[in-house]
Enzyme design. Structure first.
Site, PDB file in Angstrom:
ATOM      1  N   HIS A  60      27.349  -6.790 -14.934  1.00  0.00           N
ATOM      2  CA  HIS A  60      26.902  -5.481 -14.432  1.00  0.00           C
ATOM      3  C   HIS A  60      26.803  -5.527 -12.924  1.00  0.00           C
ATOM      4  CE1 HIS A  60      24.727  -1.779 -13.860  1.00  0.00           C
ATOM      5  NE2 HIS A  60      23.763  -2.439 -13.234  1.00  0.00           N
ATOM      6  N   HIS A  65      17.421   5.565 -11.341  1.00  0.00           N
ATOM      7  CA  HIS A  65      16.490   5.516 -10.213  1.00  0.00           C
ATOM      8  C   HIS A  65      15.876   6.881  -9.917  1.00  0.00           C
ATOM      9  CE1 HIS A  65      18.880   1.845  -9.699  1.00  0.00           C
ATOM     10  NE2 HIS A  65      17.793   1.351  -9.149  1.00  0.00           N
ATOM     11  N   LYS A 122       3.855   1.719  -1.274  1.00  0.00           N
ATOM     12  CA  LYS A 122       4.427   1.906  -2.611  1.00  0.00           C
ATOM     13  C   LYS A 122       3.451   2.656  -3.508  1.00  0.00           C
ATOM     14  CE  LYS A 122       5.159  -0.790  -6.834  1.00  0.00           C
ATOM     15  NZ  LYS A 122       6.398  -0.177  -7.356  1.00  0.00           N
ATOM     16  N   GLU A 138       0.812  -1.215   0.000  1.00  0.00           N
ATOM     17  CA  GLU A 138       0.000   0.000   0.000  1.00  0.00           C
ATOM     18  C   GLU A 138       0.849   1.270   0.000  1.00  0.00           C
ATOM     19  OE1 GLU A 138      -2.394  -3.119   2.408  1.00  0.00           O
ATOM     20  OE2 GLU A 138      -0.289  -2.570   2.046  1.00  0.00           O
ATOM     21  N   GLU A 150      27.051  -7.890  -2.057  1.00  0.00           N
ATOM     22  CA  GLU A 150      26.004  -7.805  -1.045  1.00  0.00           C
ATOM     23  C   GLU A 150      26.234  -8.707   0.167  1.00  0.00           C
ATOM     24  OE1 GLU A 150      21.380  -8.889  -1.264  1.00  0.00           O
ATOM     25  OE2 GLU A 150      22.042  -7.227  -2.502  1.00  0.00           O
ATOM     26  N   GLU A 191      13.434  -7.318 -22.216  1.00  0.00           N
ATOM     27  CA  GLU A 191      13.051  -8.137 -21.054  1.00  0.00           C
ATOM     28  C   GLU A 191      11.581  -8.001 -20.671  1.00  0.00           C
ATOM     29  OE1 GLU A 191      15.814  -7.669 -17.821  1.00  0.00           O
ATOM     30  OE2 GLU A 191      17.558  -7.738 -19.134  1.00  0.00           O
TER      31      GLU A 191
END
Length: 751
Positions: free
Chosen positions: A640, A693, A18, A16, A603, A482
């Site tokens: 990448h 982004h 988002k 919600e 990560e 994609e």
């Protein structure tokens, strides 16, 4: 008081937050409507924790974008270029995270980096010599009042601590973190006073940066901050909360300071357990024991946890807690009704982890031994599907399977002779915008409203269109867009044996971006080609070279919820063999350039440098090499990486032995370039020239300037021009204009 958690998911069970936030950005919702959704989610989250019997409930862990950004904004750590935009406080906050562009003004977003060893991203605060640190915001205090209105009497205020805030920030002027200590202490001191006046019993100061290697200067910085800050805390109790690793370097300093509670992660590492056993734990402090895994989704084995707790021999009070914030797991495993029962009963999402804490607390106090027996029975029923062919294939691997021949310099010469590309070849990272009609087409297939043939035909029309756009724009190496992929990891997991998938298992990656990580349940293998058909279809539409687009094994593993019965190395090697088969299939179909993305390579890098190779890079790098070592010299392998700090593992990245590596670079102001030069980086490289982004569309002139900065430091023969990352999350207008400008700028520099 016996149970607590460090933090809770905030995106909403159905995402919600988002949708409300994105509607606000697109001016489809008002500020009041956005804040109403945020309030509703906080109320629901607090109610759920109360119902589960959590004794100390975090308040302040909720954010409209990022909690590190929240802390910076609360303390007026806002560069002047954002204040000069003249925006409302909410829009200024979002400008820091996303950038801002109007006809009159344009400002890039602040850098965004990975939050320690997770797939969550934080906004990097920026200090300059004129930064005026002071308590100006009211978010945390407003939410405390809000919690009290909901009868959350046991609210624990939560904010990023001053040491971590300084360690994660960038400093643009001459001043360094130590120079800002007096102002930071004063500002946090005012925070303590105000929370004390509100009647808050506990303040949780998150200090995960204590899990990094600490120098003597780091420990001195920490000690200087808290020696002064804790002297002014009055009645409020202060919890020093650490997570993601151990605090071996500063444990003695921490335990001597007048904290009322110390939170330690007992899941990520056994080192904290050793510290408590060997060094002891002060009887006058509360131990917040992080025993329920906040990063993975499997049930807690109660016997093991209780044994750990009892072995600590802590004389004072213990509060059972999560190992880190629960924002790294989905909301509710009970909603996953389409999973096999043999899998579903072993899952614990955020709601189930609340119940686990309550059950562990009862067992620890000797009140509910029946639950212990049920839990033991559960763990005796785990049966992960095995694949003997996969195991045999791994057993047969030799050193030659991890080595590509000839060496990279010879391959580079061969590939230049074969491809005849211009200097500064242009390409994109892979995905193009997933527009509403693309998502609807996927939804119709999932619901059975269209056939697979109809679904594929729609995507083929999209591929034709995007190939024509790239040709018209003048892009040198094309991609198919994609359109058939829901997510770069989930898509591959769906095509491989060994994975299971959730319906509602959304986890926040950054801002409004959510991902639905697959679950690795069995041995992983590939039984048929995954990307060959769409890639070959696109390749036949054009005379340009078309890249095959794959996700690498380390990223697939890191962005999935892994098994705990085998080692990460074993899982990653299984995945690497599956992706290797796909690479060789693409090559056999005359796809000459293949990109194997590893955005998550860094990560899961251990936070302690001493563990980097033995615990991670010694198997992660070979896994990538295993994927591509079998191709011919004239086949060009790209990879990448995005939104991490790469400078300290540059050599390991070079050792991946790819032919071309593209990096996120624009948000970090191309600082990576200097690191590549210093390390004598040999791989051809594509530093991202603009931030995908952010909705900003960079001008030709801006991009030309960026490209000229790059070629001033790196050989033009080694440089590729590309965006920071895939264009999936942008609108077509934003993506098409930015790519067109990127190509125009490149051609100007070439000429």
């Amino acid at each position: 008081m016996t149970t607590s958690i460090i933090g809770f998911p905030r995106i909403g069970e159905q995402r919600e937050l988002k949708f409300a936030t994105e509607h606000y950005w697109k001016k489809r919702a008002t500020k009041a409507e956005l804040l109403a959704i945020a309030h509703q989610l906080r109320v629901q989250h607090w109610a759920k924790q109360k119902a589960a019997g959590i004794d100390l409930i975090p308040v302040g862990d909720f954010s409209l974008f990022d909690t590190t950004l929240d802390a910076a904004y609360l303390f007026n750590i806002v560069p002047a270029r954002y204040k000069d935009l003249g925006l409302s406080s909410l829009d200024e906050y979002f400008a820091l995270a996303r950038g801002y562009q109007s006809e009159a003004k344009s400002v890039k977003a602040l850098p965004m980096k990975k939050w320690f060893n997770t797939n969550y991203h934080y906004i990097v605060p920026e200090f300059d010599d004129d930064t005026d640190i002071k308590l100006i915001g009211s978010k945390l205090f407003d939410e405390i009042d809000e919690a009290k209105e909901q009868n959350v009497e046991n609210a624990k205020a939560v904010i990023v601590g001053p040491y971590t805030l300084l360690k994660l920030s960038v400093f643009k002027g001459k001043k360094q973190p130590i120079d800002f200590v007096p102002a930071v202490v004063t500002a946090y001191g005012e925070l303590l006073t105000k929370l004390n006046d509100q009647g808050v019993d506990w303040l949780q100061l998150d200090e995960p940066a204590l899990s990094f290697d600490q120098s003597e200067d780091d420990i001195a910085l920490f000690d200087k901050i808290y020696s002064k800050l804790l002297a002014s805390k009055k009645n409020i109790k202060v919890l020093l909360q650490t997570y993601f690793g151990d605090v071996r370097d500063s444990y003695q300093t921490i335990t001597k300071l007048p904290f009322d509670g110390i939170g330690l992660d007992f899941v990520a590492t056994t080192e904290n357990i050793k510290l408590v056993k060997q060094e002891g734990f002060p009887a006058d402090k509360v131990l917040f024991a992080g025993v329920v895994n906040g990063k993975n989704i499997w049930r807690n084995h109660y016997v093991t946890t209780i044994e750990t707790l009892k072995s600590l021999n802590v004389q004072g009070d213990i509060v059972l807690s999560s190992s880190c914030s629960l924002q790294h797991v989905p909301y509710d495993a009970s909603l996953e009704t389409q999973l096999p029962e043999s899998v579903q009963r072993h899952l614990a999402f955020a709601y189930q982890k609340l119940d686990e804490l309550a059950e562990l607390d009862a067992i620890f106090q000797g009140k509910n031994q029946k639950v212990l027996g049920v839990n033991n029975d559960l763990f005796s029923t785990i049966l992960h599907p095995e694949n003997q062919q996969v195991k045999a294939r791994i057993d047969q691997l030799t050193n030659a399977d991890y080595t590509r021949l000839p060496e990279r310099s010879e391959r580079e010469r061969i590939q230049k002779d074969v491809f005849h590309l211009p200097e500064l070849p242009t390409t994109t990272i892979g995905s193009f915008p997933q527009t509403k009609d693309v998502r609807q087409n996927r939804s119709k297939l999932r619901k059975g409203e269209i056939t697979r043939t109809q679904y594929d035909a729609f995507n083929q029309e999209k591929i034709k269109r995007i190939i024509k756009f790239q040709e018209k724009a003048g892009v040198d190496i094309l991609v198919h867009g994609e359109y058939e992929r829901n997510d770069m990891v989930e898509y591959f997991g769906e095509k491989l044996d060994g994975f299971v998938f959730t319906q509602n298992g959304w986890v926040q990656s950054y801002g409004t971006r959510g991902v639905k990580p697959p679950i690795i349940w069995g041995d992983v293998s590939r039984n048929e080609p995954i990307t060959v058909a769409t890639t070959v279809f696109a390749d036949h539409l054009t005379d340009h070279l078309v890249k095959g687009m794959l996700t690498g094994p380390v990223t697939i593993f890191n962005w999935s919820f892994p098994r705990e019965d085998i080692t990460p190395e074993q899982s990653v090697t299984q995945i690497a063999l599956a992706i290797r088969d796909e690479v060789l299939d693409l090559e056999a179909h005359d796809i000459k350039i293949i990109q194997i993305d590893e955005p998550a390579l860094r990560e899961n890098l251990p936070l302690r440098k001493s563990d980097w190779y033995s615990d991670y890079l010694d198997w992660a790098v070979p896994a990538f090499r295993l994927v591509h070592s079998g191709v011919q010299p004239q086949t060009q392998i790209h990879t990448h990486m995005c939104y991490s700090e790469f400078g300290d593992i540059i050599q390991a990245i070079d050792n991946l032995d790819a032919d071309v590596i593209s990096f996120e670079a624009s948000r970090s102001d191309l600082s990576l370039i200097d690191q590549l030069v210093a390390a004598d980086f040999q791989t051809e490289v594509g530093p991202g020239v603009y931030d995908i982004h952010s909705p900003r569309i960079p001008s030709v002139e801006e991009l030309e300037g960026i490209i000229r900065r790059i070629i001033a430091k790196l050989p033009a023969t080694k440089i590729w021009i590309n965006p920071d990352c895939g264009l999936k999350t942008r609108s077509e207008k934003e993506a098409f204009e930015a790519v067109t400008n990127m190509v125009k700028a490149t051609k100007k520099v070439r000429s």
